[in-house]
Scaffold this motif. Structure first.
Motif, PDB file in Angstrom:
ATOM      1  N   ASP A 195      36.181  32.036  41.912  1.00  0.00           N
ATOM      2  CA  ASP A 195      35.450  32.472  43.098  1.00  0.00           C
ATOM      3  C   ASP A 195      35.803  33.915  43.456  1.00  0.00           C
ATOM      4  OD1 ASP A 195      34.326  32.694  45.744  1.00  0.00           O
ATOM      5  OD2 ASP A 195      34.367  30.496  45.849  1.00  0.00           O
ATOM      6  N   PHE A 196      34.795  34.683  43.861  1.00  0.00           N
ATOM      7  CA  PHE A 196      35.046  36.064  44.298  1.00  0.00           C
ATOM      8  C   PHE A 196      35.881  36.121  45.583  1.00  0.00           C
ATOM      9  CE2 PHE A 196      31.853  37.327  41.236  1.00  0.00           C
ATOM     10  CZ  PHE A 196      32.266  38.613  40.870  1.00  0.00           C
ATOM     11  N   LEU A 197      36.020  34.986  46.268  1.00  0.00           N
ATOM     12  CA  LEU A 197      36.911  34.950  47.431  1.00  0.00           C
ATOM     13  C   LEU A 197      38.360  35.214  47.043  1.00  0.00           C
ATOM     14  CD1 LEU A 197      35.718  31.979  49.703  1.00  0.00           C
ATOM     15  CD2 LEU A 197      35.844  34.406  50.312  1.00  0.00           C
ATOM     16  N   ASP A 198      38.677  34.956  45.763  1.00  0.00           N
ATOM     17  CA  ASP A 198      40.051  35.189  45.288  1.00  0.00           C
ATOM     18  C   ASP A 198      40.380  36.674  45.210  1.00  0.00           C
ATOM     19  OD1 ASP A 198      40.189  32.445  44.971  1.00  0.00           O
ATOM     20  OD2 ASP A 198      39.578  32.511  42.869  1.00  0.00           O
ATOM     21  N   ILE A 199      39.337  37.518  45.204  1.00  0.00           N
ATOM     22  CA  ILE A 199      39.546  38.965  45.063  1.00  0.00           C
ATOM     23  C   ILE A 199      39.530  39.604  46.444  1.00  0.00           C
ATOM     24  CG2 ILE A 199      38.662  41.092  44.035  1.00  0.00           C
ATOM     25  CD1 ILE A 199      37.267  39.352  41.929  1.00  0.00           C
ATOM     26  N   LYS A 200      40.622  40.219  46.813  1.00  0.00           N
ATOM     27  CA  LYS A 200      40.726  40.868  48.118  1.00  0.00           C
ATOM     28  C   LYS A 200      40.349  42.345  47.997  1.00  0.00           C
ATOM     29  CE  LYS A 200      44.200  37.647  49.849  1.00  0.00           C
ATOM     30  NZ  LYS A 200      45.543  37.481  50.439  1.00  0.00           N
ATOM     31  N   GLY A 201      39.584  42.794  48.981  1.00  0.00           N
ATOM     32  CA  GLY A 201      39.120  44.176  48.934  1.00  0.00           C
ATOM     33  C   GLY A 201      38.054  44.355  47.865  1.00  0.00           C
ATOM     34  N   GLN A 202      38.042  45.545  47.241  1.00  0.00           N
ATOM     35  CA  GLN A 202      37.132  45.860  46.127  1.00  0.00           C
ATOM     36  C   GLN A 202      35.665  45.604  46.497  1.00  0.00           C
ATOM     37  OE1 GLN A 202      38.306  47.526  43.910  1.00  0.00           O
ATOM     38  NE2 GLN A 202      40.424  46.923  43.485  1.00  0.00           N
TER      39      GLN A 202
END
Length: 504
Positions: free
Chosen positions: A200-207
């Motif tokens: 999930d893109f929720l795992d990526i902070k920022g960016q």
């Protein structure tokens, strides 16, 4: 003489007539017609299976001919057809069947890894066919168009199939594979939606800019290059792309599965598009396909319809990177060998990731870069301008900050991609924005006057090639679709140009 039909796959599928004849002479059993070792070995398997069914071999010479005799045949799926012709030699039966299946010594029927691809490509050669297959592949085979599929579990059932009409009718496979029961219909075409968001893109902070680039890339299947320091999230973004890509048509699911079958993998239908991630030490043949004698499938074809991810982009050999030109531009690859020539589709989303320099700290505000200009130049020298010109979107990744937060989920991104996909299909596009031909670009990429002026200025300022112009237009079309705009506006073309790598 009796006969049944089968098929073999080399450069393409060839229909094979399996013929049998019992001749006077010393008792024996032989298979002729350019059969390979696998088929020759089937003689012992078939004998054992028939003897276990209490079949008495007549004191005659049994000759099995695989016609046409000038085409090489391979595969253990010929077992069932040969065994039936021997066992039913004195019986009258319906010979208008394609029969496939490998026999076990006790008579059980098995599928083979390459059987699904053989069946799929066979369906493209015949308008209609009745086929008899092992039960463990029947549900998948029934999803292939042009086929009436019957299933049996063992040789005993196969013999009964040709002698008992009621049993034959009960063997017809009428159920549908579970994956295709919840299809969505767009413009009278069925597509398989994905509801799996394990990554999930929720795992990526920022960016946020990288996520925006990922959203645009998946809307139109645009090639994308991530550049940033180690740990900035390049690989995380790449591995999540397949979960938000547009839904596959049933034919795309079948073709993906067929390609996996050619790779001798156990096949299973999936709503998730393929993701291939070859290591930079992989050989050219493993990536593009080939081999010393036969044209085997490679990573670029196995990625068809999905994502091909090159991590540590500059570490791939220059020959490999230059060989990417054809599959990236033509969306197909032709593999030629002395004994075979085969063409595979390569409509994939190409994703590359690289560090900005050998030490990885060139973009860092916290760590110092220790690389010289010559080292950086040498590091990037394997990536030529023609390859960069085939990249639609370039993203310089931000450094991770402790205050960065998750902003958008894969599910939310997928819903936006699905809306754009519906827009493209209702517009009458056969291909996604990133794979449009020049004719389709002229038809669908209509710019307002201020957008035309902005593009003309960019062409002059950045010296864009014609390919670069087309790439900018395709990306702008996807951005406009995300804004639900029929015409490409100035802000759409400017955002598209902002994702072009300078000098590309």
């Amino acid at each position: 003489m009796k006969s049944l039909k089968c098929a073999t796959f080399a450069d393409e599928v060839q229909i094979v007539n399996v013929e049998s004849s019992f001749l006077r002479g010393l008792p024996g059993f032989s298979v002729v017609g350019l059969a390979n070792t696998t088929i020759k070995e089937s003689e012992n398997r078939i004998k054992a299976a028939l003897l276990n069914q209490n079949f008495n071999f007549p004191p005659q010479k049994i000759v099995i001919n695989l016609s046409p005799s000038d085409i090489p045949k391979r595969g253990s799926h010929f077992d069932l057809a040969i065994a039936l012709l021997i066992a039913l030699q004195k019986e009258n039966f319906d010979e208008d069947f394609f029969v496939f299946g490998e026999l076990g010594l006790s008579g059980e029927l098995k599928s083979t890894n390459s059987l699904f691809s053989t069946l799929l490509f066979l369906s493209q050669k015949v308008k209609y066919a009745r086929i008899l297959v092992p039960k463990n592949i029947a549900l998948k085979a029934s999803s292939i168009p042009n086929f009436e599929v019957y299933a049996v579990e063992n040789l005993d059932e196969a013999l009964k199939f040709f002698s008992d009409d009621e049993f034959k009718n009960n063997s017809l496979v009428s159920s549908m594979h579970p994956l295709f029961k919840n299809c969505i219909e767009i413009n009278n075409q069925k597509f398989v939606p994905n509801f799996n968001f394990n990554f999930d893109f929720l795992d990526i902070k920022g960016q946020d800019r990288a996520k925006r680039a990922c959203l645009i890339a998946t809307c139109g299947m645009h090639n994308i290059l991530f550049e940033g320091s180690p740990g900035s999230g390049k690989s995380m973004c790449a591995k999540r792309l397949v979960y938000i890509m547009p839904p596959q048509s049933i034919n795309e699911v079948l073709l993906t599965t067929a390609y996996e079958s050619l790779n001798n993998k156990e096949i299973e239908f999936s709503a998730i598009r393929p993701f291939r991630n070859p290591h930079h030490t992989s050989t050219r043949s493993s990536i593009f396909g080939g081999g010393s004698h036969s044209a085997k499938i490679g990573e670029v074809a196995l990625a068809n319809g999905g994502v091909l991810f090159f991590d540590e982009f500059p570490h791939f050999g220059k020959k490999i990177l230059e060989s990417l030109r054809e599959p990236l531009e033509d969306n197909k690859i032709l593999i030629s060998r002395v004994n075979s020539k085969v063409c595979y589709e390569t409509k994939f989303l190409f994703v590359a990731a690289q560090n900005p320099c050998p030490c990885g700290n060139l973009f860092s505000k916290k760590s110092s870069c220790v690389c010289s200009e010559m080292e950086i130049k040498r590091y990037k020298s394997t990536i030529s301008s023609p390859i960069l010109d085939r990249i639609d979107i370039y993203v310089a990744m931000d450094e991770i900050d402790k205050n960065d937060k998750s902003t958008i989920s894969s599910k939310e991104m997928y819903e936006q991609v699905l809306d754009v996909f519906k827009i493209q299909k209702s517009r009458g596009q056969k291909e996604l924005n990133g794979k449009m031909s020049d004719t389709e670009i002229n038809r669908f990429c209509i710019l307002e006057n201020s957008a035309k002026e902005a593009l003309e200025q960019a062409i002059s300022k950045f010296n864009l090639s014609q390919r670069g112009i087309n790439k900018a237009l395709k990306v702008a079309r996807s951005i406009a679709d995300l804004s639900k705009s029929e015409i490409i506006m100035k802000n759409h073309i400017l955002e598209s140009l902002s994702f072009r790598q300078r000098g590309a």
